[in-house]
Design a protein around this motif. Sequence first.
Motif, PDB file in Angstrom:
ATOM      1  N   MET A   1       0.849  -1.194   0.000  1.00  0.00           N
ATOM      2  CA  MET A   1       0.000   0.000   0.000  1.00  0.00           C
ATOM      3  C   MET A   1       0.882   1.240   0.000  1.00  0.00           C
ATOM      4  SD  MET A   1      -2.954   1.114   2.727  1.00  0.00           S
ATOM      5  CE  MET A   1      -3.911  -0.347   2.350  1.00  0.00           C
ATOM      6  N   PRO A   2       0.695   2.174  -0.954  1.00  0.00           N
ATOM      7  CA  PRO A   2       1.562   3.344  -1.009  1.00  0.00           C
ATOM      8  C   PRO A   2       1.361   4.249   0.198  1.00  0.00           C
ATOM      9  CG  PRO A   2      -0.271   3.557  -2.545  1.00  0.00           C
ATOM     10  CD  PRO A   2      -0.311   2.172  -2.029  1.00  0.00           C
ATOM     11  N   SER A   3       2.445   4.942   0.584  1.00  0.00           N
ATOM     12  CA  SER A   3       2.373   5.861   1.721  1.00  0.00           C
ATOM     13  C   SER A   3       1.691   7.159   1.294  1.00  0.00           C
ATOM     14  CB  SER A   3       3.778   6.167   2.235  1.00  0.00           C
ATOM     15  OG  SER A   3       4.409   4.972   2.655  1.00  0.00           O
ATOM     16  N   PRO A   4       1.011   7.841   2.248  1.00  0.00           N
ATOM     17  CA  PRO A   4       0.396   9.138   1.915  1.00  0.00           C
ATOM     18  C   PRO A   4       1.445  10.124   1.426  1.00  0.00           C
ATOM     19  CG  PRO A   4      -0.354   8.325   4.058  1.00  0.00           C
ATOM     20  CD  PRO A   4       0.772   7.441   3.631  1.00  0.00           C
ATOM     21  N   GLY A   5       1.061  10.940   0.465  1.00  0.00           N
ATOM     22  CA  GLY A   5       1.979  11.901  -0.104  1.00  0.00           C
ATOM     23  C   GLY A   5       1.955  13.217   0.643  1.00  0.00           C
ATOM     24  N   PRO A   6       2.675  14.203   0.134  1.00  0.00           N
ATOM     25  CA  PRO A   6       2.756  15.499   0.810  1.00  0.00           C
ATOM     26  C   PRO A   6       1.425  16.248   0.779  1.00  0.00           C
ATOM     27  CG  PRO A   6       3.848  15.578  -1.316  1.00  0.00           C
ATOM     28  CD  PRO A   6       3.510  14.145  -1.070  1.00  0.00           C
ATOM     29  N   VAL A   7       1.219  17.052   1.805  1.00  0.00           N
ATOM     30  CA  VAL A   7       0.016  17.879   1.918  1.00  0.00           C
ATOM     31  C   VAL A   7       0.449  19.342   1.941  1.00  0.00           C
ATOM     32  CG1 VAL A   7      -1.995  18.463   3.306  1.00  0.00           C
ATOM     33  CG2 VAL A   7      -1.186  16.095   3.218  1.00  0.00           C
ATOM     34  N   THR A   8      -0.111  20.140   1.048  1.00  0.00           N
ATOM     35  CA  THR A   8       0.150  21.570   1.036  1.00  0.00           C
ATOM     36  C   THR A   8      -1.177  22.309   1.147  1.00  0.00           C
ATOM     37  OG1 THR A   8       0.082  21.628  -1.384  1.00  0.00           O
ATOM     38  CG2 THR A   8       2.238  21.357  -0.352  1.00  0.00           C
ATOM     39  N   ALA A   9      -1.106  23.545   1.641  1.00  0.00           N
ATOM     40  CA  ALA A   9      -2.323  24.340   1.813  1.00  0.00           C
ATOM     41  C   ALA A   9      -2.021  25.795   1.484  1.00  0.00           C
ATOM     42  CB  ALA A   9      -2.851  24.219   3.244  1.00  0.00           C
ATOM     43  N   ALA A  10      -3.009  26.452   0.881  1.00  0.00           N
ATOM     44  CA  ALA A  10      -2.892  27.875   0.538  1.00  0.00           C
ATOM     45  C   ALA A  10      -4.227  28.544   0.834  1.00  0.00           C
ATOM     46  CB  ALA A  10      -2.523  28.054  -0.931  1.00  0.00           C
ATOM     47  N   LYS A  11      -4.171  29.807   1.285  1.00  0.00           N
ATOM     48  CA  LYS A  11      -5.401  30.533   1.567  1.00  0.00           C
ATOM     49  C   LYS A  11      -5.344  31.911   0.933  1.00  0.00           C
ATOM     50  CE  LYS A  11      -3.792  32.119   6.123  1.00  0.00           C
ATOM     51  NZ  LYS A  11      -4.077  32.084   7.579  1.00  0.00           N
ATOM     52  N   SER A  12      -6.513  32.362   0.489  1.00  0.00           N
ATOM     53  CA  SER A  12      -6.627  33.682  -0.120  1.00  0.00           C
ATOM     54  C   SER A  12      -8.081  34.098  -0.129  1.00  0.00           C
ATOM     55  CB  SER A  12      -6.080  33.666  -1.554  1.00  0.00           C
ATOM     56  OG  SER A  12      -6.316  34.901  -2.196  1.00  0.00           O
ATOM     57  N   GLU A 223      -7.245  23.016   8.299  1.00  0.00           N
ATOM     58  CA  GLU A 223      -5.795  23.038   8.497  1.00  0.00           C
ATOM     59  C   GLU A 223      -5.394  22.081   9.620  1.00  0.00           C
ATOM     60  OE1 GLU A 223      -3.743  27.069   8.062  1.00  0.00           O
ATOM     61  OE2 GLU A 223      -5.814  27.667   8.491  1.00  0.00           O
ATOM     62  N   SER A 224      -6.149  22.097  10.721  1.00  0.00           N
ATOM     63  CA  SER A 224      -5.850  21.228  11.852  1.00  0.00           C
ATOM     64  C   SER A 224      -6.018  19.758  11.486  1.00  0.00           C
ATOM     65  CB  SER A 224      -6.759  21.587  13.030  1.00  0.00           C
ATOM     66  OG  SER A 224      -6.584  20.693  14.104  1.00  0.00           O
ATOM     67  N   ALA A 225      -7.065  19.446  10.741  1.00  0.00           N
ATOM     68  CA  ALA A 225      -7.313  18.056  10.354  1.00  0.00           C
ATOM     69  C   ALA A 225      -6.183  17.510   9.488  1.00  0.00           C
ATOM     70  CB  ALA A 225      -8.643  17.952   9.616  1.00  0.00           C
ATOM     71  N   LEU A 226      -5.632  18.361   8.641  1.00  0.00           N
ATOM     72  CA  LEU A 226      -4.560  17.929   7.735  1.00  0.00           C
ATOM     73  C   LEU A 226      -3.179  18.084   8.361  1.00  0.00           C
ATOM     74  CD1 LEU A 226      -5.898  19.502   4.411  1.00  0.00           C
ATOM     75  CD2 LEU A 226      -6.057  17.112   5.136  1.00  0.00           C
ATOM     76  N   GLY A 227      -3.109  18.762   9.495  1.00  0.00           N
ATOM     77  CA  GLY A 227      -1.823  18.951  10.147  1.00  0.00           C
ATOM     78  C   GLY A 227      -0.904  19.897   9.413  1.00  0.00           C
ATOM     79  N   VAL A 228      -1.465  20.922   8.763  1.00  0.00           N
ATOM     80  CA  VAL A 228      -0.661  21.884   8.008  1.00  0.00           C
ATOM     81  C   VAL A 228      -1.101  23.298   8.367  1.00  0.00           C
ATOM     82  CG1 VAL A 228      -0.270  20.322   6.063  1.00  0.00           C
ATOM     83  CG2 VAL A 228      -2.255  21.851   6.045  1.00  0.00           C
ATOM     84  N   SER A 229      -0.249  24.245   8.036  1.00  0.00           N
ATOM     85  CA  SER A 229      -0.578  25.664   8.145  1.00  0.00           C
ATOM     86  C   SER A 229      -0.574  26.250   6.743  1.00  0.00           C
ATOM     87  CB  SER A 229       0.444  26.385   9.029  1.00  0.00           C
ATOM     88  OG  SER A 229       0.133  27.747   9.140  1.00  0.00           O
ATOM     89  N   ALA A 230      -1.674  26.862   6.345  1.00  0.00           N
ATOM     90  CA  ALA A 230      -1.826  27.329   4.969  1.00  0.00           C
ATOM     91  C   ALA A 230      -0.941  28.538   4.700  1.00  0.00           C
ATOM     92  CB  ALA A 230      -3.284  27.684   4.694  1.00  0.00           C
ATOM     93  N   ASP A 231      -0.325  28.537   3.520  1.00  0.00           N
ATOM     94  CA  ASP A 231       0.432  29.699   3.063  1.00  0.00           C
ATOM     95  C   ASP A 231      -0.539  30.799   2.648  1.00  0.00           C
ATOM     96  OD1 ASP A 231       2.834  28.343   3.406  1.00  0.00           O
ATOM     97  OD2 ASP A 231       2.775  27.507   1.380  1.00  0.00           O
ATOM     98  N   ASP A 232      -0.305  32.010   3.125  1.00  0.00           N
ATOM     99  CA  ASP A 232      -1.163  33.143   2.798  1.00  0.00           C
ATOM    100  C   ASP A 232      -0.742  33.728   1.455  1.00  0.00           C
ATOM    101  OD1 ASP A 232      -2.856  35.279   2.736  1.00  0.00           O
ATOM    102  OD2 ASP A 232      -2.250  36.099   4.679  1.00  0.00           O
TER     103      ASP A 232
END
Length: 285
Positions: A1-12, A223-232
């Motif tokens: 089973m492949p591992s989860p890939g990277p998660v990125t986030a952006a907000k505007s 953002e919390s669910a994905l464990g990331v902080s979105a880039d503004d």
Amino acid sequence: MPSPGPVTAAKSRSNHKLRAEVAEFSGRFDEILLILPDGGLSRFLHPPGTLGQHAVTLSQALRQLADPQLAARGLAPVNALGAEAVSARALFRARQEKLLRHFEPVSGLPGFARALARTLLDLRLAGLGPADLEHADGPLRDLSVLLELYEQELESAALTDLAGVVELATAAARQRQHRWAGLPLVLLDVPLASHAHRQFVQALAGSAPEVLAALNSGNSALESALGVSADDLDTEPPAHSLDRLRRNLFEPAPEANAGDDGRIQYNDNIARTIQLDRKSTRLNS
């Protein structure tokens, strides 16, 4: 089973900027799953229905992943009205068998069954079962009894409610039992209404080789669910007064004098009144 890939986030605050982010991300894949808020298709996708893009709302994604599991188990999903009917049946049994204490004086009043149906669904979406409440006193003890009867009624009639649908969809995502589980994933300002919805999004993101979260506002829950902080993406000041108005109309602390070219008079008191009215509308909806 492949591992989860990277998660990125952006907000505007700009749909144009978010569309550009989604287009850049989507262009790297032949097939992709996009989950949007209700009414979000026309806001984010130009043109909609692009080949290789599976664009659905969160509710539609839940049903797509849950439907094969429902069919395999011989279950039929119920809507809010159906859940209210099941709740009313559970309440009837509890009153007939004299199982209620705290709610007994009000259990026969009009509207109680409807309120009970919403409460039981909220408990199930929060991941709570009868065993979690059975040792409590007062209203929680009665809710434990009613929740157990409610689940018995669902099982005996081969039905499931929204909480059951979300649970089945989450299991399907985790075990990659649907072809959408495993596709690159875009989450477009998706609201997470409950703990169960959060778990579904986490499971779907965990099965994806790569994830982009594009936020039209400060969606801290996503953002919390994905464990990331979105880039503004809104790092530059407004270019002109109209841009300032668009970016700050519903903000509690507008950018002071940024982009003020005198063409539009921006009244902070009016903006705060609009913001409060917007919050009031959401609470009453």
